[in-house]
Motif scaffolding. Structure first.
Motif, PDB file in Angstrom:
ATOM      1  N   VAL A  11      65.549  31.268  23.255  1.00 54.89           N
ATOM      2  CA  VAL A  11      65.609  30.750  21.888  1.00 54.89           C
ATOM      3  C   VAL A  11      67.065  30.691  21.443  1.00 54.89           C
ATOM      4  O   VAL A  11      67.786  31.690  21.493  1.00 54.89           O
ATOM      5  N   SER A  12      67.469  29.512  21.008  1.00 57.24           N
ATOM      6  CA  SER A  12      68.838  29.311  20.538  1.00 57.24           C
ATOM      7  C   SER A  12      68.868  29.160  19.023  1.00 57.24           C
ATOM      8  O   SER A  12      67.962  28.582  18.423  1.00 57.24           O
ATOM      9  N   TYR A  13      69.920  29.707  18.424  1.00 52.69           N
ATOM     10  CA  TYR A  13      70.204  29.476  17.009  1.00 52.69           C
ATOM     11  C   TYR A  13      71.721  29.378  16.880  1.00 52.69           C
ATOM     12  O   TYR A  13      72.391  30.357  16.596  1.00 52.69           O
ATOM     13  N   GLY A  14      72.235  28.220  17.214  1.00 54.04           N
ATOM     14  CA  GLY A  14      73.684  28.073  17.268  1.00 54.04           C
ATOM     15  C   GLY A  14      74.290  28.936  18.349  1.00 54.04           C
ATOM     16  O   GLY A  14      75.371  29.495  18.171  1.00 54.04           O
ATOM     17  N   ASP A  40      65.019  25.542  20.227  1.00 52.97           N
ATOM     18  CA  ASP A  40      66.162  25.558  19.315  1.00 52.97           C
ATOM     19  C   ASP A  40      65.705  25.714  17.871  1.00 52.97           C
ATOM     20  O   ASP A  40      65.085  24.817  17.303  1.00 52.97           O
ATOM     21  N   ASN A  41      66.025  26.873  17.291  1.00 58.11           N
ATOM     22  CA  ASN A  41      65.685  27.139  15.895  1.00 58.11           C
ATOM     23  C   ASN A  41      66.710  26.564  14.911  1.00 58.11           C
ATOM     24  O   ASN A  41      66.544  26.697  13.695  1.00 58.11           O
ATOM     25  N   TYR A  59      64.705  20.703  26.456  1.00 62.21           N
ATOM     26  CA  TYR A  59      65.186  21.033  25.112  1.00 62.21           C
ATOM     27  C   TYR A  59      64.044  20.815  24.133  1.00 62.21           C
ATOM     28  O   TYR A  59      63.447  19.743  24.077  1.00 62.21           O
ATOM     29  N   LEU A  60      63.735  21.862  23.357  1.00 61.24           N
ATOM     30  CA  LEU A  60      62.600  21.802  22.435  1.00 61.24           C
ATOM     31  C   LEU A  60      63.064  22.173  21.031  1.00 61.24           C
ATOM     32  O   LEU A  60      63.156  23.359  20.692  1.00 61.24           O
ATOM     33  N   LEU A  66      61.676  29.159  13.073  1.00 63.46           N
ATOM     34  CA  LEU A  66      60.413  29.888  13.210  1.00 63.46           C
ATOM     35  C   LEU A  66      60.609  31.362  13.543  1.00 63.46           C
ATOM     36  O   LEU A  66      59.630  32.087  13.694  1.00 63.46           O
ATOM     37  N   GLY A  67      61.867  31.799  13.676  1.00 63.14           N
ATOM     38  CA  GLY A  67      62.108  33.157  14.127  1.00 63.14           C
ATOM     39  C   GLY A  67      61.961  33.229  15.639  1.00 63.14           C
ATOM     40  O   GLY A  67      61.557  32.255  16.294  1.00 63.14           O
ATOM     41  N   TYR A  68      62.272  34.381  16.201  1.00 63.84           N
ATOM     42  CA  TYR A  68      62.272  34.526  17.658  1.00 63.84           C
ATOM     43  C   TYR A  68      60.858  34.380  18.242  1.00 63.84           C
ATOM     44  O   TYR A  68      60.604  33.523  19.091  1.00 63.84           O
ATOM     45  N   GLY A  69      59.930  35.191  17.737  1.00 63.05           N
ATOM     46  CA  GLY A  69      58.578  35.153  18.280  1.00 63.05           C
ATOM     47  C   GLY A  69      57.891  33.821  18.050  1.00 63.05           C
ATOM     48  O   GLY A  69      57.184  33.308  18.923  1.00 63.05           O
ATOM     49  N   GLY A  70      58.087  33.241  16.868  1.00 64.81           N
ATOM     50  CA  GLY A  70      57.453  31.963  16.566  1.00 64.81           C
ATOM     51  C   GLY A  70      57.937  30.855  17.475  1.00 64.81           C
ATOM     52  O   GLY A  70      57.148  30.015  17.939  1.00 64.81           O
TER      53      GLY A  70
END
Length: 287
Positions: A11-14, A40-41, A59-60, A66-70
């Motif tokens: 999971v990426s967030y920047g 990608d959050n 790439y999704l 959604l947060g990490y788990g979501g």
């Protein structure tokens, strides 16, 4: 055409700085035909899509944060039916050579295993705490109330005791920083509880796996490095509060009985105090 049995979800967030070395470490980790998904959050920010494509990963983009788990749950739902094992990993992990193959082999040898965690090292070579017991009420109270004022108290010592024991064993929960899950077990439980926006989703998953009869196996023969180059460092005060909010949610759900409300109140009060203390220290304030 190959039928993939292993998938890797991050999971990426920047997380551009961390994502590149993580994906570069995947080929040597094993599972040659693994499906790799970057959820990608924070789409539209940074170069996660380019980095994923460069390394042959899917790439999704998420519709929202959604947060990490979501985000992991969303990615897992879209995996091919043939996938039996899913490696869930932070992007600030570098997988060791053969690490994924070791985890899959260990899990495949024992049908009771629902999740596996590798030995996780910090960038300086020290051991990162990644396999622990689910704390009892007594341990939880002592750790929550006394950790900051008396770090060597017996309850914190008991909770942390596994950190210096890199031996294969069953654990109460395994760190979600790098975690291999048996897809059938993960799906049976509905994946991560995405009400945990961040933190404690791994504790909750390990606890629920154990209650459902699955084993959480720590396998130190597989080794990875936790570099710590993670996007949450940008807002440490906010993350401290999110961490303690998630801890409070876990306590309330693990001990829901009305008879235990005084105990819950004590633990939650201790968590609030710790959050305030750690936030002030993070800002350089006096405590």
């Amino acid at each position: 055409m190959s039928t993939p049995q292993v998938a890797i979800v991050t999971v990426s967030y920047g997380s551009d700085e961390a994502l590149e070395p993580f994906l570069a470490s995947v080929p040597s980790a094993g599972a040659e035909d693994a499906v790799v998904v970057v959820a990608d959050n924070r789409p539209g920010f940074g170069e996660a899509e380019r980095i994923a494509t460069t390394h042959g990963a899917e790439y999704l983009p998420m519709p929202a944060n959604l947060g990490y788990g979501g985000a992991v749950n969303r990615a897992v739902r879209g995996l091919p039916d043939s996938v039996e094992w899913v490696l869930v990993s932070n992007p600030d992990i570098v997988l060791g050579p053969g690490s994924l193959d070791v985890l899959v082999a260990t899990g495949s040898a024992d049908p009771r295993i629902g999740s596996l965690g590798p030995r996780v090292l910090n960038a300086d070579g020290s051991l990162y705490p990644s396999a622990r017991d689910v704390p009892s009420l007594r341990t939880g109270i002592g750790h929550a109330l006394l950790y900051r004022v008396w770090p060597g108290n017996p309850w914190t010592t008991r909770y942390h005791r596994s950190e210096s024991e890199p031996t294969g064993r069953d654990a109460g929960w395994l760190s979600g920083s790098c975690l291999l899950v048996r897809r059938r077990a993960f799906d049976e439980l509905g994946g991560f509880d995405d009400s945990y926006f961040m933190y404690f989703e791994d504790v909750d998953l390990g606890y629920r796996l154990g209650k459902a009869g699955w084993l959480n196996r720590y396998e130190p023969a597989a080794s990875v490095v936790h570099t710590g180059a993670h996007s949450t460092s940008e807002s440490s005060s906010a993350m401290i509060r999110v961490h303690h909010d998630s801890a409070a949610r876990f306590v309330a759900r693990k001990y829901p009985s009305p008879l235990l409300w005084p105990v819950r109140a004590i633990i939650l009060a201790g968590l609030r105090v710790r959050a305030e203390v750690e936030t002030r220290r993070g800002r350089g304030g006096k405590v």
